[in-house]
Design a protein around this motif. Sequence first.
Motif, mmCIF file in Angstrom:
data_model
loop_
_atom_site.group_PDB
_atom_site.id
_atom_site.type_symbol
_atom_site.label_atom_id
_atom_site.label_comp_id
_atom_site.label_asym_id
_atom_site.label_seq_id
_atom_site.Cartn_x
_atom_site.Cartn_y
_atom_site.Cartn_z
ATOM 1 N N LEU A 14 0.869 -1.180 0.000
ATOM 2 C CA LEU A 14 0.000 0.000 0.000
ATOM 3 C C LEU A 14 0.905 1.229 0.000
ATOM 4 O O LEU A 14 1.862 1.295 0.759
ATOM 5 C CB LEU A 14 -0.865 0.010 1.268
ATOM 6 C CG LEU A 14 -1.862 -1.145 1.405
ATOM 7 C CD1 LEU A 14 -2.552 -1.083 2.761
ATOM 8 C CD2 LEU A 14 -2.904 -1.087 0.284
ATOM 9 N N HIS A 15 0.639 2.193 -0.863
ATOM 10 C CA HIS A 15 1.428 3.414 -0.806
ATOM 11 C C HIS A 15 0.608 4.521 -0.156
ATOM 12 O O HIS A 15 -0.554 4.312 0.222
ATOM 13 C CB HIS A 15 2.022 3.783 -2.160
ATOM 14 C CG HIS A 15 1.010 4.156 -3.204
ATOM 15 N ND1 HIS A 15 0.018 5.090 -2.998
ATOM 16 C CD2 HIS A 15 0.853 3.735 -4.468
ATOM 17 C CE1 HIS A 15 -0.693 5.214 -4.088
ATOM 18 N NE2 HIS A 15 -0.217 4.384 -4.995
ATOM 19 N N VAL A 16 1.257 5.673 -0.017
ATOM 20 C CA VAL A 16 0.625 6.775 0.714
ATOM 21 C C VAL A 16 -0.798 7.065 0.221
ATOM 22 O O VAL A 16 -1.687 7.351 1.020
ATOM 23 C CB VAL A 16 1.508 8.040 0.588
ATOM 24 C CG1 VAL A 16 0.823 9.251 1.187
ATOM 25 C CG2 VAL A 16 2.834 7.806 1.284
ATOM 26 N N GLY A 17 -1.008 6.938 -1.088
ATOM 27 C CA GLY A 17 -2.343 7.204 -1.633
ATOM 28 C C GLY A 17 -3.366 6.199 -1.125
ATOM 29 O O GLY A 17 -4.462 6.565 -0.703
ATOM 30 N N ASN A 18 -2.987 4.903 -1.140
ATOM 31 C CA ASN A 18 -3.903 3.866 -0.633
ATOM 32 C C ASN A 18 -4.133 4.054 0.862
ATOM 33 O O ASN A 18 -5.246 3.869 1.357
ATOM 34 C CB ASN A 18 -3.323 2.462 -0.839
ATOM 35 C CG ASN A 18 -2.848 2.201 -2.248
ATOM 36 O OD1 ASN A 18 -1.695 1.848 -2.448
ATOM 37 N ND2 ASN A 18 -3.728 2.389 -3.223
ATOM 38 N N LYS A 244 6.222 4.259 -6.927
ATOM 39 C CA LYS A 244 7.489 3.865 -6.307
ATOM 40 C C LYS A 244 8.655 4.755 -6.743
ATOM 41 O O LYS A 244 9.512 5.092 -5.948
ATOM 42 C CB LYS A 244 7.789 2.429 -6.736
ATOM 43 C CG LYS A 244 7.937 1.483 -5.578
ATOM 44 C CD LYS A 244 8.208 0.078 -6.090
ATOM 45 C CE LYS A 244 8.919 -0.768 -5.063
ATOM 46 N NZ LYS A 244 8.527 -0.572 -3.691
ATOM 47 N N ARG A 245 8.651 5.104 -8.034
ATOM 48 C CA ARG A 245 9.785 5.873 -8.549
ATOM 49 C C ARG A 245 9.897 7.248 -7.890
ATOM 50 O O ARG A 245 10.917 7.921 -7.988
ATOM 51 C CB ARG A 245 9.681 6.027 -10.067
ATOM 52 C CG ARG A 245 8.534 6.887 -10.496
ATOM 53 C CD ARG A 245 8.343 6.915 -12.007
ATOM 54 N NE ARG A 245 7.003 7.355 -12.336
ATOM 55 C CZ ARG A 245 6.612 8.607 -12.311
ATOM 56 N NH1 ARG A 245 7.457 9.566 -11.992
ATOM 57 N NH2 ARG A 245 5.369 8.920 -12.589
ATOM 58 N N HIS A 246 8.824 7.698 -7.219
ATOM 59 C CA HIS A 246 8.886 8.998 -6.557
ATOM 60 C C HIS A 246 9.705 8.967 -5.270
ATOM 61 O O HIS A 246 9.998 10.010 -4.707
ATOM 62 C CB HIS A 246 7.471 9.503 -6.232
ATOM 63 C CG HIS A 246 6.728 9.991 -7.434
ATOM 64 N ND1 HIS A 246 5.601 9.371 -7.918
ATOM 65 C CD2 HIS A 246 6.952 11.046 -8.255
ATOM 66 C CE1 HIS A 246 5.167 10.021 -8.980
ATOM 67 N NE2 HIS A 246 5.969 11.033 -9.214
ATOM 68 N N GLY A 247 10.041 7.754 -4.773
ATOM 69 C CA GLY A 247 10.832 7.681 -3.538
ATOM 70 C C GLY A 247 10.166 6.768 -2.537
ATOM 71 O O GLY A 247 9.573 5.754 -2.911
ATOM 72 N N SER A 248 10.242 7.123 -1.246
ATOM 73 C CA SER A 248 9.669 6.278 -0.196
ATOM 74 C C SER A 248 8.173 6.521 -0.127
ATOM 75 O O SER A 248 7.733 7.583 0.308
ATOM 76 C CB SER A 248 10.291 6.624 1.152
ATOM 77 O OG SER A 248 11.686 6.497 1.080
ATOM 78 N N VAL A 249 7.403 5.546 -0.558
ATOM 79 C CA VAL A 249 5.946 5.757 -0.616
ATOM 80 C C VAL A 249 5.147 4.733 0.184
ATOM 81 O O VAL A 249 3.958 4.933 0.407
ATOM 82 C CB VAL A 249 5.426 5.802 -2.076
ATOM 83 C CG1 VAL A 249 5.921 7.041 -2.792
ATOM 84 C CG2 VAL A 249 5.810 4.548 -2.835
ATOM 85 N N SER A 250 5.798 3.621 0.602
ATOM 86 C CA SER A 250 5.058 2.666 1.432
ATOM 87 C C SER A 250 5.391 2.970 2.894
ATOM 88 O O SER A 250 6.383 3.657 3.191
ATOM 89 C CB SER A 250 5.441 1.234 1.094
ATOM 90 O OG SER A 250 6.768 0.978 1.530
ATOM 91 N N PRO A 305 10.231 11.446 1.042
ATOM 92 C CA PRO A 305 11.666 11.496 1.268
ATOM 93 C C PRO A 305 12.351 10.562 0.266
ATOM 94 O O PRO A 305 11.783 9.538 -0.102
ATOM 95 C CB PRO A 305 11.839 10.996 2.709
ATOM 96 C CG PRO A 305 10.559 10.300 3.068
ATOM 97 C CD PRO A 305 9.496 10.853 2.165
ATOM 98 N N GLY A 306 13.530 10.938 -0.190
ATOM 99 C CA GLY A 306 14.233 10.069 -1.137
ATOM 100 C C GLY A 306 13.753 10.286 -2.557
ATOM 101 O O GLY A 306 14.128 9.559 -3.462
#
Length: 311
Positions: A14-18, A244-250, A305-306
């Motif tokens: 799950l990423h920040v959006g989920n 994912k390519r945007h950095g730390s998202v989970s 971040p990242g």
Amino acid sequence: MADGRFAPSPTGSLHVGNLRTALLAWLFARAEGGRFLIRVEDLDPVSSREHLVDEQLADLAALGLDHDGPIIRQSDPNVRARHESAVSALDDTGLLYPCFCTRREVAEAAWAAHGPLPEGAYPGTCRDLTLDQRAERAAERADRGPAWRVRADLAEVTVVDRVAGEHTGVVDDFVVRRGDGVPAYNLAVVVDDAAQGIEEVVRGDDLLEGTPRQVWLHRVLGLDVPSYAHVPLVLGPDRERLAKRHGSVSLSELVAAGRTPEQLVGAMGESLGLASTSETATPESLLDRFDPDAVRRDPWVFDPPGDSADH
Ligand code: GLU
């Protein structure tokens, strides 16, 4: 009182959006004194993805999103049985027909079709086959059974969404049971929401487009139609859908980058106008300030971040 749910598919972390959608689903349900249920949408169970189920559930718990009742899984044979009985009920109404088209044939026929069909809609290639034609097509596709579609006759359905507003869609003859025998997502989601008593569906607005089909199916099956709130997706700093390519998202990546779950909930609260910039928060602490009718339609831009832009 409106019971709600979060229904992740274990196809990735799950990423920040989920996670923000999950928080919103929790806030909508709890703000209205409803139950909050979790359903794992693993129609295609893959044993190598079991760890994703565990990770997703652990993330929701780490954020403080408590839930009611047992967690339902769509792969559960009892759940699968209710999908099958809905398919039989549809068959009894005479609305189902077998479709022998391959994915490619559907795409080509949809492209060639004219008239009132929405983009990508099934143009009805197999709708009026005679029994002989069906037998012939079935023999050509002996390696795989037919998919089953419902005759929706291009019904026009308007969804009045609490966040996205009014959305009208034309319902094409969509698949309710796939060629491999697995129930289709649109059927499973409708049957499960009704069986679980879900009154309010809160989910990402990428799913708004398919909602007229689901509303239509609720009606045809004689099931109560829930209310809907499709919430905006989260974008990366380049205003593309967060990935994912945007950095730390989970959550685990964010924790590894030094953020706490409370900071993330605080940031999500800020994006909803419920917390100030530097605040840490828990879902519970945001609840008093949450107004379901004030959720904005514009997406949230998250700078993880990242992010490659930092380097
Ligand atoms: N399982 C779907 C997904 O993860 C969501 C379905 C829904 O909320 O209705 O995209």
